[in-house]
Design a protein around this motif. Structure first.
Motif, PDB file in Angstrom:
ATOM      1  N   VAL A  37       0.836  -1.206   0.000  1.00 17.81           N
ATOM      2  CA  VAL A  37       0.000   0.000   0.000  1.00 17.81           C
ATOM      3  C   VAL A  37       0.866   1.250   0.000  1.00 17.81           C
ATOM      4  CG1 VAL A  37      -1.744   1.295   1.285  1.00 17.81           C
ATOM      5  CG2 VAL A  37      -1.937  -1.187   1.083  1.00 17.81           C
ATOM      6  N   ARG A  38       1.969   1.244   0.732  1.00 17.89           N
ATOM      7  CA  ARG A  38       2.848   2.415   0.731  1.00 17.89           C
ATOM      8  C   ARG A  38       3.416   2.705  -0.651  1.00 17.89           C
ATOM      9  NH1 ARG A  38       6.798   1.816   6.029  1.00 17.89           N
ATOM     10  NH2 ARG A  38       5.176   1.803   7.647  1.00 17.89           N
ATOM     11  N   THR A  39       3.956   1.674  -1.303  1.00 12.97           N
ATOM     12  CA  THR A  39       4.643   1.908  -2.578  1.00 12.97           C
ATOM     13  C   THR A  39       3.672   2.098  -3.734  1.00 12.97           C
ATOM     14  OG1 THR A  39       4.913  -0.501  -2.807  1.00 12.97           O
ATOM     15  CG2 THR A  39       6.748   0.738  -1.870  1.00 12.97           C
ATOM     16  N   LEU A  40       2.695   1.198  -3.868  1.00 14.55           N
ATOM     17  CA  LEU A  40       1.722   1.374  -4.949  1.00 14.55           C
ATOM     18  C   LEU A  40       0.853   2.603  -4.693  1.00 14.55           C
ATOM     19  CD1 LEU A  40       0.578  -2.268  -5.771  1.00 14.55           C
ATOM     20  CD2 LEU A  40       2.450  -0.928  -6.739  1.00 14.55           C
ATOM     21  N   GLY A  41       0.573   2.879  -3.413  1.00  9.86           N
ATOM     22  CA  GLY A  41      -0.169   4.091  -3.086  1.00  9.86           C
ATOM     23  C   GLY A  41       0.563   5.342  -3.503  1.00  9.86           C
ATOM     24  N   ALA A  42       1.897   5.337  -3.399  1.00  8.49           N
ATOM     25  CA  ALA A  42       2.686   6.490  -3.821  1.00  8.49           C
ATOM     26  C   ALA A  42       2.555   6.722  -5.317  1.00  8.49           C
ATOM     27  CB  ALA A  42       4.151   6.278  -3.444  1.00  8.49           C
ATOM     28  N   LEU A  43       2.626   5.634  -6.094  1.00 10.66           N
ATOM     29  CA  LEU A  43       2.472   5.769  -7.552  1.00 10.66           C
ATOM     30  C   LEU A  43       1.046   6.180  -7.910  1.00 10.66           C
ATOM     31  CD1 LEU A  43       4.483   2.618  -8.711  1.00 10.66           C
ATOM     32  CD2 LEU A  43       5.248   5.003  -8.702  1.00 10.66           C
ATOM     33  N   ARG A  44       0.085   5.662  -7.181  1.00  6.56           N
ATOM     34  CA  ARG A  44      -1.321   6.004  -7.426  1.00  6.56           C
ATOM     35  C   ARG A  44      -1.575   7.480  -7.149  1.00  6.56           C
ATOM     36  NH1 ARG A  44      -6.299   5.430  -4.395  1.00  6.56           N
ATOM     37  NH2 ARG A  44      -7.988   4.582  -5.674  1.00  6.56           N
ATOM     38  N   THR A  45      -1.037   7.992  -6.047  1.00  6.43           N
ATOM     39  CA  THR A  45      -1.202   9.407  -5.709  1.00  6.43           C
ATOM     40  C   THR A  45      -0.594  10.300  -6.779  1.00  6.43           C
ATOM     41  OG1 THR A  45      -1.220   8.925  -3.333  1.00  6.43           O
ATOM     42  CG2 THR A  45      -0.627  11.168  -3.982  1.00  6.43           C
ATOM     43  N   ALA A  46       0.498   9.836  -7.384  1.00  4.04           N
ATOM     44  CA  ALA A  46       1.150  10.607  -8.449  1.00  4.04           C
ATOM     45  C   ALA A  46       0.455  10.445  -9.792  1.00  4.04           C
ATOM     46  CB  ALA A  46       2.610  10.183  -8.569  1.00  4.04           C
ATOM     47  N   GLY A  47      -0.629   9.661  -9.841  1.00  2.37           N
ATOM     48  CA  GLY A  47      -1.360   9.458 -11.091  1.00  2.37           C
ATOM     49  C   GLY A  47      -0.651   8.545 -12.063  1.00  2.37           C
ATOM     50  N   LEU A  48       0.266   7.701 -11.573  1.00  2.00           N
ATOM     51  CA  LEU A  48       1.085   6.879 -12.456  1.00  2.00           C
ATOM     52  C   LEU A  48       0.684   5.403 -12.474  1.00  2.00           C
ATOM     53  CD1 LEU A  48       4.635   8.333 -11.665  1.00  2.00           C
ATOM     54  CD2 LEU A  48       3.320   8.628 -13.781  1.00  2.00           C
ATOM     55  N   ALA A 108       8.109  11.489  -2.537  1.00  2.00           N
ATOM     56  CA  ALA A 108       7.068  12.339  -1.951  1.00  2.00           C
ATOM     57  C   ALA A 108       6.227  11.612  -0.921  1.00  2.00           C
ATOM     58  CB  ALA A 108       6.164  12.885  -3.059  1.00  2.00           C
ATOM     59  N   ALA A 109       6.317  10.291  -0.892  1.00  6.32           N
ATOM     60  CA  ALA A 109       5.472   9.491   0.006  1.00  6.32           C
ATOM     61  C   ALA A 109       6.165   9.279   1.343  1.00  6.32           C
ATOM     62  CB  ALA A 109       5.161   8.146  -0.631  1.00  6.32           C
ATOM     63  N   PRO A 110       5.390   9.124   2.407  1.00 12.83           N
ATOM     64  CA  PRO A 110       5.997   8.837   3.711  1.00 12.83           C
ATOM     65  C   PRO A 110       6.446   7.382   3.809  1.00 12.83           C
ATOM     66  CG  PRO A 110       3.617   8.844   3.911  1.00 12.83           C
ATOM     67  CD  PRO A 110       3.926   9.256   2.496  1.00 12.83           C
ATOM     68  N   ARG A 111       7.459   7.158   4.629  1.00 14.07           N
ATOM     69  CA  ARG A 111       7.855   5.826   5.077  1.00 14.07           C
ATOM     70  C   ARG A 111       8.419   4.939   3.975  1.00 14.07           C
ATOM     71  NH1 ARG A 111       2.687   5.647   9.266  1.00 14.07           N
ATOM     72  NH2 ARG A 111       3.569   7.270  10.601  1.00 14.07           N
ATOM     73  N   ILE A 112       8.982   5.568   2.957  1.00 13.35           N
ATOM     74  CA  ILE A 112       9.778   4.881   1.947  1.00 13.35           C
ATOM     75  C   ILE A 112      11.161   5.518   1.997  1.00 13.35           C
ATOM     76  CG2 ILE A 112      10.102   4.382  -0.499  1.00 13.35           C
ATOM     77  CD1 ILE A 112       7.062   4.660  -0.841  1.00 13.35           C
ATOM     78  N   ALA A 113      12.195   4.700   2.186  1.00  9.00           N
ATOM     79  CA  ALA A 113      13.559   5.225   2.286  1.00  9.00           C
ATOM     80  C   ALA A 113      14.431   4.561   1.222  1.00  9.00           C
ATOM     81  CB  ALA A 113      14.134   4.983   3.676  1.00  9.00           C
ATOM     82  N   PHE A 114      15.269   5.353   0.583  1.00  8.56           N
ATOM     83  CA  PHE A 114      16.120   4.825  -0.479  1.00  8.56           C
ATOM     84  C   PHE A 114      17.406   4.220   0.074  1.00  8.56           C
ATOM     85  CE2 PHE A 114      13.721   8.009  -3.024  1.00  8.56           C
ATOM     86  CZ  PHE A 114      13.170   7.112  -3.929  1.00  8.56           C
ATOM     87  N   VAL A 115      17.820   3.121  -0.546  1.00  7.12           N
ATOM     88  CA  VAL A 115      19.141   2.537  -0.345  1.00  7.12           C
ATOM     89  C   VAL A 115      19.761   2.341  -1.724  1.00  7.12           C
ATOM     90  CG1 VAL A 115      18.600   1.410   1.839  1.00  7.12           C
ATOM     91  CG2 VAL A 115      18.191   0.184  -0.298  1.00  7.12           C
TER      92      VAL A 115
END
Length: 349
Positions: free
Chosen positions: A150-161, A247-254
């Motif tokens: 939900v965090r990751t797909l939700g981020a893409l969904r919020t961006a309209g992607l 732009a989404a919360p609780r996603i951190a890059f490595v």
């Protein structure tokens, strides 16, 4: 509620329960009323050392807990009498029985992903549906893998992607502390059903999500690994997809270029960063693995199953307790208290 703080009870002081209790204790708008369990092993001994009020979850357990020297503050009924919200962290399927107890005590209740959506009629991930949980009597914080979806797909969904998504989950065999008792050695075990349960579970939070998941259980216990193919709504650049995650919360890059090339290296990083218990509350997404080809995106991330649902649980407490109506404000407050980051090495915050 006392002094504008929501009073929280934690029933079950295992992998999730002890982390929830610690997180509640860090929140300025919450007070930990106490914890309950049925065992008297090292976990409860540590809880006593931390000064948590310990309660016997059942009448049968009270005698053995007292005999073991635990300083009991009372039983579960007495704990519930001091609480506004109870977070149930008991083993799978036990919570369904407990829900009636909580309702009879007039205490709002939060459950976790081992229980079914039907138990509460509401499943929770803060960035997706916080508002619909405000003032409810109960909710269910979804599982670690579903939370990450939900965090990751939700981020893409919020961006309209986001158009549709297909993911493969490489699941850990057991929790580390149970590795001596169960696990898989030198093999993989495919789950029998396609889709695996995580895709349908994600739709309990975002009903129109077009997602299919396939899962296998592997011979490790550090965390889970997800690989995703996503069909975007239009051709996009790699930078656009990265920006949606950023732009989404609780996603951190490595990044592999930083030496973070495997699950164990990220787990080691959490210890080096001084995280309590080595916890990683964020989805760790490999920035230099992510690829975009027209309207297709491919990415990989890590899910630390022991901790990822902790910030969601804290937000669920605020929503049910009615002490914060703004999802972004709750998320920001939780993340600041716990110390979440957007990038583990090159944090821009």
């Amino acid at each position: 509620m006392c002094l504008n703080k929501v009073r929280v009870a934690v029933n079950g002081y295992g992998v999730i329960g002890k982390r929830v209790a610690d997180a509640v204790a860090l929140q300025e708008d919450m007070a930990l009323a106490g914890v309950a369990d049925v065992v008297h092993d090292y976990r409860l001994q540590v809880a006593a050392q931390r000064g948590f009020a310990i309660h016997a979850a059942t009448f049968e357990a009270e005698g053995t807990m007292r005999a073991a020297g635990l300083p009991l503050a009372g039983n579960l009924a007495e704990l519930l009498a001091k609480a506004d919200v109870v977070v149930d962290c008991t083993p799978k399927k036990v919570a369904a029985i407990n829900k009636e107890v909580y309702a009879a005590a007039g205490v709002k209740s939060i459950f976790h992903g081992g229980e079914s959506h039907a138990l509460t009629g509401h499943s929770f991930v803060a960035q997706a549906n916080y508002a619909s949980a405000i003032g409810r009597e109960s909710t269910r914080v979804v599982s670690c893998n579903t939370t990450s979806i939900v965090r990751t797909l939700g981020a893409l969904r919020t961006a309209g992607l986001l158009k549709r998504a297909r993911g493969t989950l490489i699941r850990r065999a057991s929790d580390p502390w149970e590795a001596h008792a169960e696990g898989i050695i030198n093999t993989l075990v495919p789950e029998k059903a396609i889709p695996s349960h995580q895709g349908p579970d994600a739709r309990t939070v975002i009903p129109d999500l077009d997602v299919v998941t396939i899962a296998v259980k592997a011979s490790h216990n550090s965390s889970h690994l997800h690989t995703w193919w996503v069909e975007l709504t239009r051709p996009a650049t790699r930078d656009e997809v990265l920006a949606a995650f950023r732009a989404a919360p609780r996603i951190a890059f490595v990044r592999s270029s930083d030496g973070l090339v495997a699950l164990n290296s990220t787990v080691e990083l959490m210890a080096d960063l001084g995280r309590p218990r080595g916890d990683m509350w964020e989805v760790a997404l490999w920035e230099d693995v992510l690829a975009v080809d027209g309207d297709q995106a491919y990415y990989t991330y890590q899910v630390f199953n022991q901790a990822i649902v902790i910030p969601e649980t804290i937000d669920a407490i605020r929503a049910l307790g009615g002490i914060e109506s703004d999802p972004s404000a709750s998320i920001a407050r939780t993340d600041a208290a716990l110390g979440l980051r957007h990038d583990f090495i090159h944090d821009r915050d």
